[in-house]
Design a protein around this motif. Structure first.
Motif, PDB file in Angstrom:
ATOM      1  N   ASP A 450       0.828  -1.218   0.000  1.00  0.00           N
ATOM      2  CA  ASP A 450       0.000   0.000   0.000  1.00  0.00           C
ATOM      3  C   ASP A 450       0.855   1.258   0.000  1.00  0.00           C
ATOM      4  OD1 ASP A 450      -2.306  -1.326  -0.135  1.00  0.00           O
ATOM      5  OD2 ASP A 450      -2.876  -1.089   1.977  1.00  0.00           O
ATOM      6  N   ASN A 454       0.717   3.953  -2.936  1.00  0.00           N
ATOM      7  CA  ASN A 454       0.307   5.323  -2.658  1.00  0.00           C
ATOM      8  C   ASN A 454       1.377   6.321  -3.035  1.00  0.00           C
ATOM      9  OD1 ASN A 454      -2.200   4.698  -1.799  1.00  0.00           O
ATOM     10  ND2 ASN A 454      -1.617   4.481   0.353  1.00  0.00           N
ATOM     11  N   LYS A 457       1.497   6.627  -6.724  1.00  0.00           N
ATOM     12  CA  LYS A 457       0.325   7.344  -7.204  1.00  0.00           C
ATOM     13  C   LYS A 457       0.518   8.839  -6.987  1.00  0.00           C
ATOM     14  CE  LYS A 457      -4.663   7.089  -6.682  1.00  0.00           C
ATOM     15  NZ  LYS A 457      -5.764   6.362  -6.074  1.00  0.00           N
ATOM     16  N   ARG A 458       0.973   9.150  -5.767  1.00  0.00           N
ATOM     17  CA  ARG A 458       1.175  10.543  -5.433  1.00  0.00           C
ATOM     18  C   ARG A 458       2.220  11.157  -6.353  1.00  0.00           C
ATOM     19  NH1 ARG A 458       3.144  10.118  -0.351  1.00  0.00           N
ATOM     20  NH2 ARG A 458       1.493   8.683   0.179  1.00  0.00           N
TER      21      ARG A 458
END
Ligand code: GDP
Length: 599
Positions: A450, A454, A457-458
């Motif tokens: 995760d 994340n 993605k960020r």
């Protein structure tokens, strides 16, 4: 003698599971202790890794429970696996199930279900093992008066009314918690149909209260509902390897639980090994020397010639140093087809140990059972597995993980359960997650994946140029050139600094340098905001751009595709409108612009 044994029942194999500190070890000790005290000489067999409680002891203990245990016990007794807990249970594996016939789920009655209680139910369901709940530590219920070793049905009647009520409230809490796991349950003495309800037996592992009821139920229920499964098969032994050890004087040995058949000295055996199937011949079968002889330590073994299932024994044979804990073991005699048995075990091992080419993680564990449990848990979490194998982390494992890391960074992981990294290996930047508790390991893996997802993605979202549209407000020109500074109103989408800009005719007009909202610098502005922006590029108000102009961000084709594929959730209705307008503008130059975009 052979005839008479053909239909006899073997002893059911019992395991104990539950949350840490709820009293699993104490309960097993109490049961063992009770059995030793109550037995007649010669009644107890000695076992490795397990403890046998003969039916005569169970019958004696439950004399006062005649109503509950009407039937005469046909099973010879109960065989308790000595080591409680998830990890050990995992190695009692049998294809598609477990060699354990029934389980005791220990729950501290004062604490109720905890995380590992729910996990226990999960793994018991997964392996299709029925269970009883021992609601332990009833002696801690405020006001409880202990009556050592009494059946629960006796001692409960001697408690005060408010204590009885307190106990029942706690039992109902457990009933509710079991319902959360999708099962019906009740206090055992209120159950009519044991096939539809999980029985809760209030006990104290400390005072021994409720132990007679627990044993009587275990024996009664297994005998009644598992006759077929417990019918002894006259034939070569079948078992599972619990541990591989090196014993003083015996060399490498395996501790085995036999669940069916007969094992004889000089039998040929087939089992799983780290480097493939091992076919060897038994040198010796060992059990601990009887406890009566106090001079002996628990490491003293005595050799026996044959043993009938169910039983726990130690086996010595050449070539056992590579044996795999959790592997099936079969005895082979003249009637059996050796090749067929070897293939069967090989096939079974392949299901659990594998290499494939999916972009997934590498899992290394110490035994077949724990490996299987980890991979099953990962499947449930939709985490793909590329390598599942036994043993320390090798160069090949690192290579496999780094191949995956190049494509999918989040899966470039090696999960290590009770194994180490081979010495002298350069781990580089491969992430190795170690843990000795299966569920903790899974949690750690999930968290790592995760976090990477994340941050990726960020990172990519941060670098994207987003669709945005603004109008230069008439009368708000703060600087006419180098850079132009104007007041604007964002009419749709998001405008970020460093975004290149175009006019409605598609002409490029510089790049956003800075955005200020109420004199404070901000990274971006969204629809409805009125902000000041500085625009760099060879521009001058009144020449390339003018008051009242509407400008758009010049979103690169790729950025638009990534945005609409991966970050759909940030696309608002106003941004959607802006995207359509930008596509229309850009299409005049590039007919393929936004062709893959699906709004
Ligand atoms: P495990 O982690 O589930 O094996 O739990 P243990 O058997 O080690 O027990 C944890 C603690 O609870 C120990 O201090 C035990 O003495 C205590 N304990 C276990 N059963 C009982 C019980 O029935 N009554 C009381 N009062 N204490 C208990």
């Amino acid at each position: 003698m052979e005839e008479a044994q053909a239909k006899r029942l073997r002893q059911p194999i019992v395991v104990v599971l539950g949350h840490v500190d709820h009293g699993k070890t104490t309960l097993l000790d109490k049961i063992r202790g009770t059995a030793v005290v109550r037995k007649e000489p010669g009644e107890m067999t000695q076992e490795v890794g397990a403890s046998f409680v003969p039916s005569s002891v169970i019958e004696k203990l439950s004399e006062k429970l005649k109503k509950m245990l009407q039937v005469k016990l046909e099973i010879p007794g109960l065989l308790f696996i000595d080591t409680p807990g998830h990890e050990y249970f995992s190695n009692l594996r049998k294809r598609g199930g477990s060699i354990a016939d029934i389980a005791i789920l220990v729950v501290d009655i004062n604490e109720g279900f905890q995380q590992q209680t729910f996990e226990s139910i999960d793994i018991l369901k997964g392996r299709k093992v029925p269970f009883l709940v021992a609601a332990n530590k009833i002696d801690r219920i405020p006001g409880w008066k202990p009556f050592e070793n009494e059946p629960f049905l006796e001692t409960i009647g001697k408690q005060k009314k408010d204590v009885q009520n307190r106990l029942d409230n706690q039992v109902y809490d457990i009933v509710t918690q079991i319902a959360q796991a999708g099962l019906n349950a009740d206090r055992f003495d209120r159950i009519k149909d044991f096939t539809k309800n999980v029985a809760i037996i209030p006990v104290s592992a400390k005072t021994g209260e409720g132990i007679p009821d627990l044993l009587a139920l275990l024996a009664g229920l297994t005998q009644r509902f598992m006759k077929e499964r417990l019918t002894f098969a006259e034939g070569p032994a079948k078992g599972v390897i619990l541990e591989v050890k090196e014993d003083l004087g015996l060399g490498h040995t395996i501790d085995v639980i036999l669940y069916d058949g007969i094992l004889r000295k000089n039998d040929q055996i087939v089992l799983g090994g780290v480097n493939g199937i091992i076919t060897t011949k038994i040198r010796g079968i060992f059990v601990p020397k009887p406890l009566q002889d106090m001079k002996l330590s628990k490491y003293d073994f005595t050799s026996i010639d044959e043993v009938y299932a169910a039983a726990g024994v130690k086996i010595s044979a050449p070539g056992l140093e590579d044996a795999l804990a959790g592997s099936p073991i079969y005895a082979v005699n003249s009637e059996s087809n050796l090749k067929e048995i070897e293939n069967k075990i090989e096939e079974e091992l392949k299901q659990v140990r594998f290499y494939n080419s999916v972009e997934g993680i590498v899992v290394k564990a110490d035994s077949l059972g724990t490996l299987e449990a980890i991979v099953t848990a990962l499947n449930k979490e939709n985490i793909p597995v590329r390598v599942a194998d036994i043993g320390n982390i090798s160069k090949r494992d690192l290579m496999e993980a780094s191949i995956v890391a190049q494509q999918k960074k989040e899966y470039g992981i090696i999960a290590a359960f009770r194994v180490k990294t081979q010495t002298g290996l350069d781990v580089g930047n491969i992430k190795i997650i170690y843990d000795d508790i299966i569920y903790q390991l899974i949690e750690d893996i999930k968290k790592y994946i995760d976090d990477i997802k994340n941050s990726e993605k960020r990172k990519t979202l941060e670098t994207l140029i987003l669709p945005g549209k603004f109008k230069i407000l008439p009368g708000y020109v703060f600087r006419r050139s180098d850079p132009v500074i104007v007041g604007v109103e964002i009419q749709g989408g998001i405008v970020k600094s460093k975004s290149p800009l175009i006019k409605q005719d598609g002409k490029r007009v510089g790049e956003v340098l800075q955005i200020q909202d109420n004199k404070k610098s901000v990274e971006k502005a969204s629809v409805g905001m009125e902000v000041a922006v500085s625009i760099k590029g060879n521009l001058m108000i009144g020449r390339q751009i003018d008051e009242g102009d509407v400008l758009y961000t010049d979103v690169p084709k790729d950025d638009l595709e990534v945005l609409t594929e991966k970050y759909k959730d940030i696309i608002t209705d106003d941004m959607k409108k802006v995207i359509k307008e930008i596509i229309e503008i850009k299409r005049k130059e590039d007919p393929l612009y936004g062709i893959n975009v699906n709004l």
